[in-house]
Design an enzyme around this catalytic site. Structure first.
Site, PDB file in Angstrom:
ATOM      1  CE  LYS A  68       5.746  -2.605  -0.723  1.00 55.74           C
ATOM      2  NZ  LYS A  68       6.247  -1.661  -1.762  1.00 55.74           N
ATOM      3  CB  SER A  69       0.158  -0.629  -4.404  1.00 53.85           C
ATOM      4  OG  SER A  69       1.315  -1.302  -4.808  1.00 53.85           O
ATOM      5  NE  ARG A  98      -1.137   3.524  -6.833  1.00 55.50           N
ATOM      6  CZ  ARG A  98       0.066   2.905  -6.836  1.00 55.50           C
ATOM      7  NH1 ARG A  98       0.574   2.456  -5.705  1.00 55.50           N
ATOM      8  NH2 ARG A  98       0.741   2.741  -7.958  1.00 55.50           N
ATOM      9  N   GLY A 102      10.384   2.847  -3.497  1.00 57.99           N
ATOM     10  CA  GLY A 102      10.332   3.311  -4.882  1.00 57.99           C
ATOM     11  C   GLY A 102       8.999   3.978  -5.189  1.00 57.99           C
ATOM     12  NE  ARG A 129      14.051   0.228  -6.958  1.00 58.92           N
ATOM     13  CZ  ARG A 129      12.856  -0.092  -6.475  1.00 58.92           C
ATOM     14  NH1 ARG A 129      12.592   0.066  -5.191  1.00 58.92           N
ATOM     15  NH2 ARG A 129      11.932  -0.558  -7.273  1.00 58.92           N
ATOM     16  CD  GLN A 152       7.407   2.009  -8.085  1.00 64.68           C
ATOM     17  OE1 GLN A 152       8.507   2.313  -8.524  1.00 64.68           O
ATOM     18  NE2 GLN A 152       7.246   1.281  -6.986  1.00 64.68           N
ATOM     19  CG  ASP A 157       6.176  -6.246  -6.233  1.00 65.66           C
ATOM     20  OD1 ASP A 157       7.178  -5.952  -6.922  1.00 65.66           O
ATOM     21  OD2 ASP A 157       5.388  -5.386  -5.795  1.00 65.66           O
ATOM     22  NE  ARG A 206       7.378  -7.199  -2.734  1.00 67.32           N
ATOM     23  CZ  ARG A 206       6.354  -7.040  -1.893  1.00 67.32           C
ATOM     24  NH1 ARG A 206       5.979  -8.025  -1.111  1.00 67.32           N
ATOM     25  NH2 ARG A 206       5.691  -5.894  -1.855  1.00 67.32           N
TER      26      ARG A 206
HETATM   27  C1  S3P Z   1       4.276  -0.552  -7.308  1.00 68.68           C
HETATM   28  C2  S3P Z   1       4.571  -0.895  -8.600  1.00 68.68           C
HETATM   29  C3  S3P Z   1       5.550  -1.910  -8.957  1.00 68.68           C
HETATM   30  C4  S3P Z   1       5.891  -2.820  -7.789  1.00 68.68           C
HETATM   31  C5  S3P Z   1       6.126  -2.037  -6.532  1.00 68.68           C
HETATM   32  C6  S3P Z   1       4.895  -1.239  -6.158  1.00 68.68           C
HETATM   33  C7  S3P Z   1       3.287   0.522  -7.060  1.00 68.68           C
HETATM   34  O1  S3P Z   1       6.737  -1.274  -9.373  1.00 68.68           O
HETATM   35  O2  S3P Z   1       7.025  -3.599  -8.078  1.00 68.68           O
HETATM   36  O3  S3P Z   1       6.445  -2.909  -5.449  1.00 68.68           O
HETATM   37  O4  S3P Z   1       2.828   0.664  -5.909  1.00 68.68           O
HETATM   38  O5  S3P Z   1       2.947   1.225  -8.014  1.00 68.68           O
HETATM   39  P1  S3P Z   1       6.974  -0.823 -10.904  1.00 68.68           P
HETATM   40  O6  S3P Z   1       5.970   0.184 -11.220  1.00 68.68           O
HETATM   41  O7  S3P Z   1       8.363  -0.253 -10.928  1.00 68.68           O
HETATM   42  O8  S3P Z   1       6.849  -2.065 -11.708  1.00 68.68           O
END
Ligand code: S3P
Length: 459
Positions: free
Chosen positions: A19-20, A24, A111, A139, A186, A346, A419
Site C-alpha cells: 500500500k505505501s 508513492r 492517512g 486523525r 507520513q 500496522d 486491519r
Molecule cells: C504509512 C505510514 C504509517 C502506517 C500507515 C502507512 C505510510 O503511518 O501506519 O499505514 O505509507 O507512510 P505513520 O506514519 O502515521 O506511522
C-alpha cells in the site's frame, strides 16, 4: 461475514502490492517527467483515493486490473508468470505540472494520502482543500501542519480542531530542519515532499527510523535524498541516542521510472499468522517486501518460536523482497517495544491475535500511536479480544495480553478498521465456533480479495 475453522492452510499465495509503495508510485510518478509504469499496484480503496486526487489535478492516470486474476492458488500448483494486481500508467508533468483542483480533494480513509499530499500541495501556486471520511476527520493533522508552517506553508484545519478538512493556500516554502516527536513515515514524507518546493535544503530527524519507501523511491526517480543514521538532532532532549536524519535538496528533475510493487508485508502478516496458528499448515507467500524498516513482524514471530523461511531473496527496484515459507508452530509470549514499533506498527493488531494464542503474557509497549490509526486500535483490539475470551488489559501505550486459553467465536465490531477486521478473521481459524465480522467489507481498504484468498488456501 461469518468465519470458522475449516482446514490447515496449504499451497501458495501471491500477496497484493504494498500500500505505501503503491501510493508513492502515483504521487512521485505525477511529479516526474514522462510516463511511469507500475505493476502489481494495490487496487485497494486507499490507493484509488490517491489516483482520484491526482486526476483532479490534471494528471492522466490509467488503471487496468486483470479481473480474471485470482491471486490465490491451492497446492500443489506452481506459481505462474501471471502478473497479479493493477497495471497503472501515470503521465507525469514534472514538479510544477499539477493544476488547481476544481473540487475538494477526497482522501477517503487514507492517512497516507492526506499527509503526503499536504506536503505537495503546500508548495503549489494554487489553493486546495483536502478532506476524507469520518475516521480521517478525527486523525491528528497538527503533526504535519506544524512542520509545514515552519517552512512557511499556509495550511489550516477548517474546523479549528487540528484535523481535516485542511485548507491549503499554496506558497513558496523555505528549507528547514524539523525534529519530529513521532517516528512517522507520513510526517517524514510530508516534509520531504514539501522540501522539493523549498528554497534550500530540508531535513527531518525522527526518534526512530520509520519506513523509508519515500527516500528509496524519490532517489530512484532522481531526487537528491540522503539519510544520516548518526544524529544531527538540534533537540538536546533527543540527544544521546543516534537518531536518523533525512536530507532532501529542492527542485530536482524527477524522471519517470518503471516500478514493480512488492507484496505488502502488512497484508502477508494475516496469512503468516494463520499458517502459524492452524496446526498442519504449510504456506508459501510469494514476492513479499522485506524492507528492514517494515520487517519487525518477522523478527517478533521468530522470537515467539515461528518457523518462517525466506526463499528467493531479491530486489523489486529499490525494495528488497522474498518468498516466505511459513509452517505452523507453537508460539510463546514476547515483549514488543522500543525502536521495533515503527517497523511493525500496522501489524500490531494481528500480533495481538498471535499473542492471544501464545503461551504466556505478551506485553506491547511504546505503541501509543495505535490510538490514532484508522481506529483507536488499543481500545478496539482490547474490546474484541475480550469478546473472544482473551484476558487483555489496555495500557496507555499498548496492551498486556495473556495467551494460551481456549478462545471462542464472537460477534466482532472492527469499527470499520480494515486491519482489525482481518485480524479477527484469522483469530476465527484458531477459535472454537464461529466468528462474525461486522462491516467486513472494510478489508477492501488495503486487501480487496482477502476473503477469497483465505478461502483458497484453507482447503
Ligand atoms: C504509512 C505510514 C504509517 C502506517 C500507515 C502507512 C505510510 O503511518 O501506519 O499505514 O505509507 O507512510 P505513520 O506514519 O502515521 O506511522
Amino acid at each position: 461475514m461469518r468465519i470458522k475453522y475449516t482446514a490447515p492452510l496449504r499451497g501458495e499465495l501471491s500477496i497484493p502490492g504494498d500500500k505505501s509503495v503503491s501510493h508513492r508510485s502515483v504521487m512521485f510518478g505525477a511529479l516526474a517527467e514522462g510516463t511511469t509504469e507500475v505493476t502489481n499496484f494495490l487496487t485497494g480503496a486507499d490507493c484509488l483515493s490517491t489516483i482520484a486526487c491526482f486526476r483532479q489535478m490534471g494528471i492522466d492516470i490509467s488503471l487496468e486490473t486483470d479481473s480474471s486474476d485470482s491471486t490465490a492458488k491451492s497446492a500443489p500448483s506452481p506459481a505462474t508468470d501471471r502478473q497479479p494486481g493493477g497495471r497503472v500508467r501515470i503521465h507525469g508533468k514534472g514538479l510544477h505540472g499539477l493544476t488547481a483542483p476544481k473540487n475538494v480533494l477526497d482522501a477517503g480513509n487514507s492517512g497516507t494520502t492526506v499527509r503526503l499530499l499536504s506536503g505537495i500541495l503546500a508548495g503549489q501556486m494554487f489553493d486546495s482543500c483536502l478532506t476524507g471520511d469520518a475516521s480521517i476527520q478525527k486523525r491528528p493533522m497538527k503533526r504535519i501542519m506544524t512542520p509545514l508552517q515552519a517552512m512557511g506553508a499556509d495550511i489550516t484545519s477548517m474546523h479549528g480542531n487540528g484535523c481535516a478538512p485542511l485548507s491549503i493556500h499554496g506558497t513558496r516554502l523555505h528549507g528547514a530542519h524539523y525534529d519530529s516527536p513521532v517516528a512517522s513515515a507520513q510526517v517524514k514524507s510530508c516534509i520531504l515532499l514539501a522540501g522539493l518546493y523549498a528554497d534550500g535544503m530540508t531535513s527531518v530527524t525522527e526518534p526512530a527510523l520509520s519506513r523509508n519507501h519515500s527516500e528509496l523511491m524519490l532517489r530512484y526517480f532522481g531526487a537528491d535524498v540522503r539519510t544520516d543514521q548518526s544524529s544531527s538532532s538540534t533537540d538536546q532532549t533527543l540527544s544521546e541516542k543516534k537518531l536518523p536524519t533525512v536530507f532532501i535538496s529542492p527542485e530536482p528533475t524527477l524522471t519517470a521510472r518503471s516500478i514493480h510493487v512488492p507484496g505488502d508485508i502488512s497484508s502477508a502478516a494475516y496469512f503468516i499468522a494463520a499458517a502459524l496458528l492452524v496446526p498442519g499448515s504449510e504456506l508459501l507467500l510469494k514476492n513479499v517486501g522485506i524492507n528492514p524498516t517494515r520487517d519487525g513482524m518477522l523478527r517478533v514471530c521468530r522470537a515467539m518460536g515461528a518457523d518462517i523461511t525466506l526463499l528467493n531473496e531479491d530486489y523489486s527496484g529499490a525494495e528488497p523482497c522474498a518468498d516466505l515459507l511459513v509452517r505452523s508452530s507453537s508460539l510463546k509470549a514476547v515483549e514488543i517495544g522500543g525502536d521495533l514499533i515503527p517497523t511493525l506498527i500496522d501489524e500490531l493488531p494481528i500480533l495481538a491475535v498471535l499473542a492471544a494464542f501464545a503461551d504466556g503474557t505478551t506485553i506491547i509497549r511504546d505503541a501509543a500511536e495505535l490510538h490514532v490509526k484508522e481506529s483507536d486500535r488499543i481500545a478496539v483490539m482490547t474490546e474484541n479480544l475480550t469478546r473472544i475470551g482473551c484476558p487483555v488489559e489496555a495500557t496507555p501505550d499498548g496492551m498486556i495480553i495473556t495467551g494460551g486459553k481456549s478462545l471462542h467465536g464472537a460477534v466482532i465490531d472492527p469499527h470499520k478498521d480494515h486491519r482489525v477486521g482481518m485480524s479477527f478473521s484469522i483469530a476465527a481459524l484458531a477459535s472454537d465456533g464461529e466468528m462474525e465480522i461486522q462491516d467486513a467489507d472494510c478489508v477492501n481498504i488495503s486487501y480487496p480479495g482477502f476473503f477469497e484468498d483465505l478461502e483458497a488456501v484453507c482447503r
